[in-house]
Design a protein around this motif. Structure first.
Motif: not given
Length: 80
Positions: A46-48, A50-59
């Motif tokens: 669940a932690f990962f 949630e973190r993946a949902e906040r990720a910004n691949p372009e950045k």
């Protein structure tokens, strides 16, 4: 501490008792450890997620593009 009565199929209980005996722990302790491992795995997933949902691949890619291009240290090369 909470108590919870479990109904465990005989075959599964037999395997659990055998493994507990091999680990030199009580069946109760074996079950508690197994439950803790499962809870930890689900919480980690669940932690990962949630973190993946906040990720910004372009950045992330722009940060990686800014890293100096130098060859890897000897022994750190990718296999051919």
């Amino acid at each position: 501490m909470s108590q919870y009565a479990l109904r465990i199929p005989d075959s599964l209980a037999g395997y659990a008792k055998e493994l507990a005996r091999e680990d030199n722990v009580s069946l109760n302790q074996f079950i508690v450890i197994a439950l803790a491992e499962k809870v930890s795995a689900l919480k980690t997933e669940a932690f990962f997620r949630e973190r993946a949902e906040r990720a910004n691949p372009e950045k992330a890619l722009s940060i990686l593009d800014s890293v100096k291009k130098i060859p890897p240290i000897s022994g750190d090369e990718l296999p051919g």
